[in-house]
Design an enzyme around this catalytic site. Structure first.
Site, PDB file in Angstrom:
ATOM      1  N   HIS A   1      -9.958   1.223   4.665  1.00 48.45           N
ATOM      2  CA  HIS A   1      -8.582   1.246   5.219  1.00 48.45           C
ATOM      3  C   HIS A   1      -8.963   2.564   6.412  1.00 48.45           C
ATOM      4  O   HIS A   1      -9.796   3.237   6.382  1.00 48.45           O
ATOM      5  CB  HIS A   1      -7.563   2.088   4.397  1.00 48.45           C
ATOM      6  CG  HIS A   1      -6.155   1.844   5.136  1.00 48.45           C
ATOM      7  ND1 HIS A   1      -5.801   2.768   5.908  1.00 48.45           N
ATOM      8  CD2 HIS A   1      -5.245   1.260   5.043  1.00 48.45           C
ATOM      9  CE1 HIS A   1      -4.380   2.629   6.396  1.00 48.45           C
ATOM     10  NE2 HIS A   1      -4.269   1.611   5.571  1.00 48.45           N
TER      11      HIS A   1
ATOM     12  N   GLU B   1      -5.510  -4.709  10.530  1.00 49.28           N
ATOM     13  CA  GLU B   1      -4.842  -3.699  10.827  1.00 49.28           C
ATOM     14  C   GLU B   1      -5.146  -3.151  12.002  1.00 49.28           C
ATOM     15  O   GLU B   1      -5.922  -2.149  12.033  1.00 49.28           O
ATOM     16  CB  GLU B   1      -4.762  -2.877   9.696  1.00 49.28           C
ATOM     17  CG  GLU B   1      -4.182  -3.222   8.505  1.00 49.28           C
ATOM     18  CD  GLU B   1      -3.600  -2.154   7.464  1.00 49.28           C
ATOM     19  OE1 GLU B   1      -2.627  -2.278   7.111  1.00 49.28           O
ATOM     20  OE2 GLU B   1      -4.615  -1.061   7.178  1.00 49.28           O
TER      21      GLU B   1
ATOM     22  N   GLY C   1       4.727   1.686   4.758  1.00 48.88           N
ATOM     23  CA  GLY C   1       5.921   2.245   4.869  1.00 48.88           C
ATOM     24  C   GLY C   1       7.023   1.345   4.249  1.00 48.88           C
ATOM     25  O   GLY C   1       7.846   1.557   3.448  1.00 48.88           O
TER      26      GLY C   1
ATOM     27  N   ASN D   1       1.006  -1.460   0.011  1.00 49.33           N
ATOM     28  CA  ASN D   1      -0.079  -0.009  -0.001  1.00 49.33           C
ATOM     29  C   ASN D   1       0.865   1.226   0.032  1.00 49.33           C
ATOM     30  O   ASN D   1       1.467   1.816   1.111  1.00 49.33           O
ATOM     31  CB  ASN D   1      -0.882  -0.163   1.203  1.00 49.33           C
ATOM     32  CG  ASN D   1      -1.800   1.302   1.436  1.00 49.33           C
ATOM     33  OD1 ASN D   1      -1.748   1.989   0.589  1.00 49.33           O
ATOM     34  ND2 ASN D   1      -2.416   1.264   2.422  1.00 49.33           N
TER      35      ASN D   1
ATOM     36  N   LYS E   1       0.065   4.184  -0.471  1.00 55.08           N
ATOM     37  CA  LYS E   1      -0.639   5.396   0.256  1.00 55.08           C
ATOM     38  C   LYS E   1      -0.365   6.524  -0.787  1.00 55.08           C
ATOM     39  O   LYS E   1      -0.236   6.409  -1.956  1.00 55.08           O
ATOM     40  CB  LYS E   1      -0.161   5.887   1.454  1.00 55.08           C
ATOM     41  CG  LYS E   1      -0.188   4.525   2.515  1.00 55.08           C
ATOM     42  CD  LYS E   1      -0.271   4.821   3.931  1.00 55.08           C
ATOM     43  CE  LYS E   1      -0.118   3.579   4.761  1.00 55.08           C
ATOM     44  NZ  LYS E   1      -0.438   3.748   6.204  1.00 55.08           N
TER      45      LYS E   1
ATOM     46  N   SER F   1       2.923  -1.640  10.693  1.00 58.66           N
ATOM     47  CA  SER F   1       4.601  -1.876  11.021  1.00 58.66           C
ATOM     48  C   SER F   1       5.162  -3.151  10.833  1.00 58.66           C
ATOM     49  O   SER F   1       5.990  -3.489  11.241  1.00 58.66           O
ATOM     50  CB  SER F   1       4.802  -1.319  12.414  1.00 58.66           C
ATOM     51  OG  SER F   1       4.352   0.104  12.786  1.00 58.66           O
TER      52      SER F   1
HETATM   53  P1  PGA Z   1       2.473   0.581   7.813  1.00 56.88           P
HETATM   54  O1  PGA Z   1       1.129   0.710   7.293  1.00 56.88           O
HETATM   55  O2  PGA Z   1       2.968  -0.677   7.292  1.00 56.88           O
HETATM   56  O3  PGA Z   1       3.271   1.748   7.578  1.00 56.88           O
HETATM   57  O4  PGA Z   1       2.455   0.450   9.533  1.00 56.88           O
HETATM   58  C1  PGA Z   1       0.091  -0.206   6.962  1.00 56.88           C
HETATM   59  C2  PGA Z   1      -0.969   0.179   6.354  1.00 56.88           C
HETATM   60  O5  PGA Z   1      -1.505   1.277   6.760  1.00 56.88           O
HETATM   61  O6  PGA Z   1      -1.668  -0.519   5.376  1.00 56.88           O
END
Ligand code: PGA
Length: 240
Positions: A89, A161, A220, A9, A11, A198
């Site tokens: 999400h 999540e 990320g 993702n 974003k 994360s």
């Molecule tokens: P993250 O995001 O891996 O940066 O924590 C996950 C997500 O929001 O799908």
């Protein structure tokens, strides 16, 4: 052999499309789903001619077509080769006030267009940390109760999540992930579940070994294609 899904993702981050696909050129990543922003999707599908990865989207309109300024329909996504789409999400719930009823409609539009929805659910931190797991199970099952109304469970993927784990370096414990995903599988009978929050270099091996986890929704860490290649290679080895 089990396949561990890496759903990336991006974003609203700027990613160099050519560099990303160049890094993925040597192998077939039949377990990797790349979800860029709407503007870049075509570029990814063009560079993905030999279908090394799957292409996904991060959102879709709950409407079929018509006067919905600024929206993108499931039919439009299907037309440009999108096969998966993230819905519900927590960032859309927080910043775009997306409701569970809207998520349910989005899931329907996607299935009508043969796109697999990746449905996100997850809870906030609970006031009593000793009851976090219990609260998480109650919370996500009540979300799914609404989102999955009139939905064929065989056509969706569910991503758990925890909101407090997203972008925080505060990954949920294996025990917590196992409890919540087991409850989701038992309650819904869904085949594929992802963990998100994360997920990355420090924890991927441990998470990939949890039997009820079929993959990860990665924010990320997904911006680094070399890391995705490395993690997916290592997980394949672990599964052999
Ligand atoms: P993250 O995001 O891996 O940066 O924590 C996950 C997500 O929001 O799908």
């Amino acid at each position: 052999m089990k396949k561990f899904i890496f759903a990336c993702n991006f974003k609203m981050n700027v990613v160099d499309v050519e560099k990303y696909m160049e890094a993925m050129k040597d192998e077939n990543y039949d377990n990797v789903i790349i979800c860029p922003n709407f503007c870049d999707i075509r570029e990814y599908t063009k560079l993905n001619k030999s279908n090394k990865v799957f292409i996904g989207a991060q959102n879709v309109s709950e409407f079929e077509k018509g006067a919905h300024t600024g929206e993108v329909s499931a039919e439009m996504l299907a037309k440009i080769g999108v096969q998966f789409c993230i819905v519900g999400h927590s960032e859309r719930k927080k910043y775009n006030t997306e409701t569970l009823i809207q998520t349910n409609e989005k899931v329907k539009r996607l299935i009508e267009n043969n796109i697999t929805p990746i449905i996100c659910v997850g809870e906030e931190l609970y006031s009593d940390p000793t009851k976090q797991e219990e609260y998480a199970v109650r919370y996500v099952l009540s979300e799914l109760n609404e989102i999955l109304k009139d939905i064929d469970i065989n056509k969706v993927i569910i991503a758990y999540e925890p909101i407090w784990a997203i972008g925080s370096n505060n990954v949920a414990s294996s025990q917590h992930i196992k409890t919540v995903l087991s409850a989701i599988k038992k309650y819904t009978n869904v085949e594929f579940t992802l963990y998100g929050g994360s997920f990355g270099e420090k924890n991927y091996e441990e998470i990939a070994m949890i039997d009820v986890v079929d993959g990860a929704l990665i924010g990320g860490a997904s911006l680094k294609p070399e890391l995705i290649c490395k993690m997916q290679k290592r997980v394949k080895e672990l599964y052999e």
